[in-house]
Design a protein around this motif. Structure first.
Motif, PDB file in Angstrom:
ATOM      1  N   CYS A 338       0.815  -1.231   0.000  1.00 19.82           N
ATOM      2  CA  CYS A 338       0.000   0.000   0.000  1.00 19.82           C
ATOM      3  C   CYS A 338       0.845   1.275   0.000  1.00 19.82           C
ATOM      4  CB  CYS A 338      -0.930   0.011   1.216  1.00 19.82           C
ATOM      5  SG  CYS A 338      -1.996  -1.428   1.380  1.00 19.82           S
ATOM      6  N   LYS A 339       1.822   1.339  -0.882  1.00 20.91           N
ATOM      7  CA  LYS A 339       2.692   2.505  -0.918  1.00 20.91           C
ATOM      8  C   LYS A 339       1.922   3.762  -1.322  1.00 20.91           C
ATOM      9  CE  LYS A 339       6.506   2.355  -0.265  1.00 20.91           C
ATOM     10  NZ  LYS A 339       7.257   2.487   0.992  1.00 20.91           N
ATOM     11  N   ASP A 340       1.061   3.635  -2.354  1.00 17.54           N
ATOM     12  CA  ASP A 340       0.275   4.801  -2.788  1.00 17.54           C
ATOM     13  C   ASP A 340      -0.668   5.276  -1.689  1.00 17.54           C
ATOM     14  OD1 ASP A 340       1.521   4.712  -5.212  1.00 17.54           O
ATOM     15  OD2 ASP A 340      -0.057   3.563  -6.205  1.00 17.54           O
ATOM     16  N   LEU A 341      -1.266   4.326  -0.972  1.00 22.03           N
ATOM     17  CA  LEU A 341      -2.161   4.693   0.119  1.00 22.03           C
ATOM     18  C   LEU A 341      -1.405   5.430   1.213  1.00 22.03           C
ATOM     19  CD1 LEU A 341      -4.887   4.612   1.551  1.00 22.03           C
ATOM     20  CD2 LEU A 341      -4.288   2.331   2.416  1.00 22.03           C
ATOM     21  N   GLU A 342      -0.202   4.963   1.502  1.00 19.56           N
ATOM     22  CA  GLU A 342       0.604   5.626   2.525  1.00 19.56           C
ATOM     23  C   GLU A 342       0.932   7.062   2.122  1.00 19.56           C
ATOM     24  OE1 GLU A 342       4.668   4.759   5.139  1.00 19.56           O
ATOM     25  OE2 GLU A 342       4.091   3.443   3.487  1.00 19.56           O
ATOM     26  N   THR A 343       1.237   7.260   0.849  1.00 18.55           N
ATOM     27  CA  THR A 343       1.515   8.615   0.362  1.00 18.55           C
ATOM     28  C   THR A 343       0.285   9.503   0.473  1.00 18.55           C
ATOM     29  OG1 THR A 343       3.143   7.711  -1.199  1.00 18.55           O
ATOM     30  CG2 THR A 343       2.330   9.941  -1.620  1.00 18.55           C
ATOM     31  N   GLN A 344      -0.874   8.952   0.116  1.00 19.54           N
ATOM     32  CA  GLN A 344      -2.111   9.715   0.215  1.00 19.54           C
ATOM     33  C   GLN A 344      -2.427  10.075   1.670  1.00 19.54           C
ATOM     34  OE1 GLN A 344      -5.361   7.787  -1.776  1.00 19.54           O
ATOM     35  NE2 GLN A 344      -4.154   7.356  -3.614  1.00 19.54           N
ATOM     36  N   LEU A 345      -2.189   9.143   2.572  1.00 17.93           N
ATOM     37  CA  LEU A 345      -2.468   9.402   3.985  1.00 17.93           C
ATOM     38  C   LEU A 345      -1.580  10.512   4.532  1.00 17.93           C
ATOM     39  CD1 LEU A 345      -2.928   5.776   5.351  1.00 17.93           C
ATOM     40  CD2 LEU A 345      -4.709   7.468   4.910  1.00 17.93           C
ATOM     41  N   ILE A 346      -0.335  10.536   4.112  1.00 19.68           N
ATOM     42  CA  ILE A 346       0.570  11.606   4.551  1.00 19.68           C
ATOM     43  C   ILE A 346       0.091  12.950   4.005  1.00 19.68           C
ATOM     44  CG2 ILE A 346       2.923  12.502   4.338  1.00 19.68           C
ATOM     45  CD1 ILE A 346       3.894   9.590   4.363  1.00 19.68           C
ATOM     46  N   TYR A 347      -0.398  12.934   2.749  1.00 14.60           N
ATOM     47  CA  TYR A 347      -0.946  14.168   2.166  1.00 14.60           C
ATOM     48  C   TYR A 347      -2.180  14.626   2.945  1.00 14.60           C
ATOM     49  CZ  TYR A 347      -3.906  16.907  -0.961  1.00 14.60           C
ATOM     50  OH  TYR A 347      -4.744  17.852  -1.493  1.00 14.60           O
ATOM     51  N   HIS A 348      -3.081  13.697   3.254  1.00 18.79           N
ATOM     52  CA  HIS A 348      -4.308  14.058   3.975  1.00 18.79           C
ATOM     53  C   HIS A 348      -4.009  14.501   5.408  1.00 18.79           C
ATOM     54  CE1 HIS A 348      -7.281  13.155   0.975  1.00 18.79           C
ATOM     55  NE2 HIS A 348      -6.768  11.959   0.743  1.00 18.79           N
ATOM     56  N   THR A 349      -2.862  14.092   5.944  1.00 20.94           N
ATOM     57  CA  THR A 349      -2.489  14.551   7.284  1.00 20.94           C
ATOM     58  C   THR A 349      -2.343  16.061   7.303  1.00 20.94           C
ATOM     59  OG1 THR A 349      -1.353  12.467   7.767  1.00 20.94           O
ATOM     60  CG2 THR A 349      -0.769  14.376   9.100  1.00 20.94           C
ATOM     61  N   GLY A 350      -1.774  16.611   6.243  1.00 19.98           N
ATOM     62  CA  GLY A 350      -1.664  18.064   6.141  1.00 19.98           C
ATOM     63  C   GLY A 350      -3.024  18.733   6.078  1.00 19.98           C
ATOM     64  N   ARG A 351      -3.965  18.121   5.352  1.00 19.93           N
ATOM     65  CA  ARG A 351      -5.320  18.675   5.274  1.00 19.93           C
ATOM     66  C   ARG A 351      -6.007  18.621   6.641  1.00 19.93           C
ATOM     67  NH1 ARG A 351      -8.735  15.857   2.719  1.00 19.93           N
ATOM     68  NH2 ARG A 351     -10.139  17.584   2.206  1.00 19.93           N
ATOM     69  N   LEU A 352      -5.787  17.526   7.363  1.00 16.95           N
ATOM     70  CA  LEU A 352      -6.384  17.415   8.695  1.00 16.95           C
ATOM     71  C   LEU A 352      -5.773  18.428   9.654  1.00 16.95           C
ATOM     72  CD1 LEU A 352      -6.677  13.550   9.185  1.00 16.95           C
ATOM     73  CD2 LEU A 352      -8.472  15.173   8.595  1.00 16.95           C
ATOM     74  N   SER A 353      -4.489  18.713   9.489  1.00 20.97           N
ATOM     75  CA  SER A 353      -3.853  19.720  10.339  1.00 20.97           C
ATOM     76  C   SER A 353      -4.443  21.102  10.071  1.00 20.97           C
ATOM     77  CB  SER A 353      -2.342  19.735  10.073  1.00 20.97           C
ATOM     78  OG  SER A 353      -1.701  20.684  10.893  1.00 20.97           O
ATOM     79  N   THR A 354      -4.707  21.393   8.793  1.00 19.05           N
ATOM     80  CA  THR A 354      -5.352  22.665   8.449  1.00 19.05           C
ATOM     81  C   THR A 354      -6.768  22.727   9.029  1.00 19.05           C
ATOM     82  OG1 THR A 354      -4.083  22.769   6.396  1.00 19.05           O
ATOM     83  CG2 THR A 354      -6.048  24.159   6.548  1.00 19.05           C
ATOM     84  N   SER A 397       0.504  14.566  13.408  1.00 19.44           N
ATOM     85  CA  SER A 397       1.765  14.201  12.764  1.00 19.44           C
ATOM     86  C   SER A 397       1.504  13.234  11.612  1.00 19.44           C
ATOM     87  CB  SER A 397       2.710  13.563  13.784  1.00 19.44           C
ATOM     88  OG  SER A 397       2.133  12.389  14.325  1.00 19.44           O
ATOM     89  N   PRO A 398       2.397  13.182  10.620  1.00 15.41           N
ATOM     90  CA  PRO A 398       2.202  12.307   9.456  1.00 15.41           C
ATOM     91  C   PRO A 398       2.083  10.828   9.802  1.00 15.41           C
ATOM     92  CG  PRO A 398       3.906  13.938   9.024  1.00 15.41           C
ATOM     93  CD  PRO A 398       3.574  14.042  10.476  1.00 15.41           C
ATOM     94  N   CYS A 399       2.677  10.415  10.930  1.00 18.61           N
ATOM     95  CA  CYS A 399       2.677   8.990  11.264  1.00 18.61           C
ATOM     96  C   CYS A 399       1.367   8.520  11.886  1.00 18.61           C
ATOM     97  CB  CYS A 399       3.835   8.671  12.204  1.00 18.61           C
ATOM     98  SG  CYS A 399       3.713   9.485  13.814  1.00 18.61           S
ATOM     99  N   LEU A 400       0.466   9.465  12.246  1.00 16.98           N
ATOM    100  CA  LEU A 400      -0.761   9.055  12.926  1.00 16.98           C
ATOM    101  C   LEU A 400      -1.637   8.183  12.043  1.00 16.98           C
ATOM    102  CD1 LEU A 400      -1.849  12.232  14.943  1.00 16.98           C
ATOM    103  CD2 LEU A 400      -1.003  10.073  15.840  1.00 16.98           C
ATOM    104  N   LEU A 401      -1.872   8.626  10.815  1.00 13.69           N
ATOM    105  CA  LEU A 401      -2.769   7.875   9.940  1.00 13.69           C
ATOM    106  C   LEU A 401      -2.114   6.632   9.377  1.00 13.69           C
ATOM    107  CD1 LEU A 401      -4.614  10.689   7.923  1.00 13.69           C
ATOM    108  CD2 LEU A 401      -5.437   9.392   9.881  1.00 13.69           C
ATOM    109  N   THR A 402      -0.786   6.624   9.287  1.00 16.14           N
ATOM    110  CA  THR A 402      -0.094   5.457   8.714  1.00 16.14           C
ATOM    111  C   THR A 402       0.201   4.380   9.750  1.00 16.14           C
ATOM    112  OG1 THR A 402       2.054   6.545   9.031  1.00 16.14           O
ATOM    113  CG2 THR A 402       0.948   6.891   6.909  1.00 16.14           C
ATOM    114  N   THR A 403      -0.174   4.630  10.993  1.00 13.95           N
ATOM    115  CA  THR A 403       0.097   3.638  12.048  1.00 13.95           C
ATOM    116  C   THR A 403      -0.506   2.269  11.741  1.00 13.95           C
ATOM    117  OG1 THR A 403       0.219   5.389  13.715  1.00 13.95           O
ATOM    118  CG2 THR A 403      -0.150   3.157  14.510  1.00 13.95           C
TER     119      THR A 403
END
Length: 561
Positions: A338-354, A397-403
């Motif tokens: 799930c490499k693409d999913l992991e990348t998307q989750l890191i991107y969405h982490t920024g949106r959640l922070s906003t 943090s970016p690692c929250l959703l990828t846990t």
């Protein structure tokens, strides 16, 4: 009456401290022989109004008219047998004062602020309003004037029946008079200029009558005809004014509480909408859909990629890299998982922070908006929110959703190690079988080659040809067993892969919900909970204050009856 006044003062001090500045309204002079105080201000025409009502139209002594027309600034006007002027006061032999059974003092204010600050000391405030320069609605917005039942609003305009009816229909609870004092003064001036002229007398009668200035005296007479004495009447009016101010304050408090609850409702609605939107955008989870979620698609793609990689690791290739199976397979897992999913989750982490910053900013804006009300301004709540915001667990943090991805991928370490062990066991078993088969074959071949096969028969319990065949069969069976064990180990590994993947979407949904509640919306949610408690407490307090105010109003109504 004194009991009600004392109760009202204590009520304001204890229950509505915001109105303490209005307690001067209860400082009523209850002496029965005190004069009736009338105050006039609001427009330069106030001088004409006072001149028109106090001047004597048929006197031969011009002293009264001169004294009225030459006065300047604020004056306290009262009756005397002759004109007597002193600092700030003027006593006049005006017949206006003699038409009442009570002593009347008129206070004329040239400064509007002085008039407002001294309104509480007046029994009948008379407010002059010029429609060309002032708005009646703006003047009525002044609480002390709007809530005082004795206030008289005088509109400086030519009286007409239609205009009077229209304005009184708009403001049914206000005492509104229409008068044109300039016409009354013009009629008086014409009469004083030629008192023996019938034309001057007629003009005076027409101008003074049409000006409606005499309506003010009529209103004062109706006030004095009350069954209560002037002091008691004044006390009742002031208490009613204070109660009206209190009700207005409570109504504003109700509006404030309603505004808080509406803000809370809007914030909660925003949180719920963002929760649903985040699940759709991040996980592709919809309430009604037949399509795969983003997580399911990512896992299916990872499964296809892993199949392509693991299928290349055949039994034969694994045999030559038997000590590297774990690292090879886990490297395949890391590349396919799930490499693409992991990348998307890191991107969405920024949106959640906003989104977190937006919700937090909205929460503090709501608190700041209602900070003026002490009952809705809680330093404890504000401190708790600040502690949450400064907590190291608050940022997204970016690692929250990828846990869950990392945790699920790590669960494949044991199946991979077991696959490695199975490969080693298959290799050892195959090696033993091949070695045994080779030994038997070699012994049979050697016996056949040297002609000593009969000597080997007692040892091997078979002749040379049989020994060669047995050796080949043993080697073949060993290889077949080794291949089967490897394939069975791979199938078990794939079963573990599917089991790990089945819980991935559940874990992703759970962690997203946790991040949204405990990180993104934690400040907003705590704000909603805290303000809801404060608003409920304030609403109950308002109800209790209103009940107590109703009891005071009932006591006052009993006195009025």
């Amino acid at each position: 009456m004194l009991t009600v006044i004392h109760k009202s003062a204590r009520f304001i001090e204890q229950r509505i401290p915001a109105l303490k500045s209005f307690l001067d309204i209860l400082e009523v002079d209850l002496a029965r022989d005190r004069p009736l105080h009338v105050s006039i201000a609001g427009d330069p025409a106030s001088k004409d109004v006072v001149t028109a009502i106090l001047d004597h139209p048929f006197t031969s002594d011009p002293t009264l008219g001169k004294a009225l027309r030459s006065r300047t600034g604020s004056q306290s006007l009262s009756y005397a047998h002759s004109v007597t002027a002193s600092s700030g006061s003027l006593a006049l032999p005006s017949p206006f004062f003699l038409q009442f059974d009570h002593d009347i003092h008129i206070r004329e204010y040239s400064d509007w602020s002085d008039f407002i600050s001294n309104t509480l000391k007046s029994d009948i405030p008379v407010v002059l309003i010029n429609p060309l320069t002032n708005s009646l609605s703006q003047t009525l917005d002044i609480p002390l004037l709007r809530h005082n039942p004795n206030t008289i609003f005088v509109v400086i305009a030519s009286p007409s029946h239609d205009a009077t009816q229209h304005v009184r229909a708009q403001y049914p609870n206000a005492n509104i008079l229409f008068m044109d004092p300039s016409r009354a003064v013009a009629g008086l001036d014409a009469l004083h200029a030629d008192p023996s002229s019938p034309v001057a007398v007629q003009r005076y009668q027409n101008e003074f009558g049409e000006s409606k200035v005499s309506d003010l005296a009529t209103h004062i007479k109706s006030y004095l005809e009350s069954k209560h004495s002037v002091p008691v009447h004044a006390a009742i009016a002031r208490l009613n004014t204070l109660y009206a101010l209190s009700r207005s304050h409570l109504q504003d408090a109700d509006i404030q509480v309603h505004s808080v609850l509406e803000s809370i409702s809007m914030l909660r609605r925003t949180i719920e909408e963002e929760f649903v939107k985040s699940q759709k955008d991040i996980l592709g989870v919809y309430e009604v859909t037949t399509a795969e979620s983003i997580v399911a698609k990512a896992f299916a793609q990872a499964t296809r990629d892993m199949h392509r990689s693991l299928d290349k690791l055949s039994w034969w290739k694994a045999l030559w890299r038997i000590d590297e199976i774990s690292s090879i397979v886990f490297s395949m897992v890391q590349n396919a998982w799930c490499k693409d999913l992991e990348t998307q989750l890191i991107y969405h982490t920024g949106r959640l922070s906003t989104l977190q910053n937006s919700l937090t900013s909205t929460s503090f804006s709501i608190l700041s908006k209602h900070a003026s009300d002490p009952s809705l301004n809680s330093p404890v709540l504000l401190n708790a929110l600040e502690q949450i915001r400064s907590s190291p667990f608050y940022p997204v943090s970016p690692c929250l959703l990828t846990t869950p991805l990392v945790a699920r991928r790590s669960q494949l370490e044991y199946p991979t190690a077991r696959l490695h062990l199975a490969g080693q066991q298959a290799a050892i078993g195959m090696g033993g079988s091949v070695a045994t088969g080779a030994g038997l074959g070699w012994a049979g071949w050697y016996g056949w080659l040297t002609g000593s096969e009969h000597a080997l028969a007692p040892l091997l319990q078979m002749d040379a040809t049989t020994a060669i065949g047995a050796g080949l069969l043993t080697a073949a069976l060993g290889i077949r067993w080794s291949v089967g064990k490897w394939e069975r180990a791979k199938r078990r590994w794939w079963a573990d892969w599917d089991r790990v993947g089945e819980g991935l979407e559940r874990d992703m949904t759970k962690i997203l919900t946790k991040v949204l509640k405990e990180n993104v919306a934690v400040v907003a949610d705590r704000t909603c909970v805290g303000l809801s408690k404060l608003a409920s407490k304030r609403r109950e307090e308002i109800r209790e204050i209103r009940d107590e105010l109703d009891r005071l109003q009932k006591e006052l109504n009993d006195i009025q009856k």
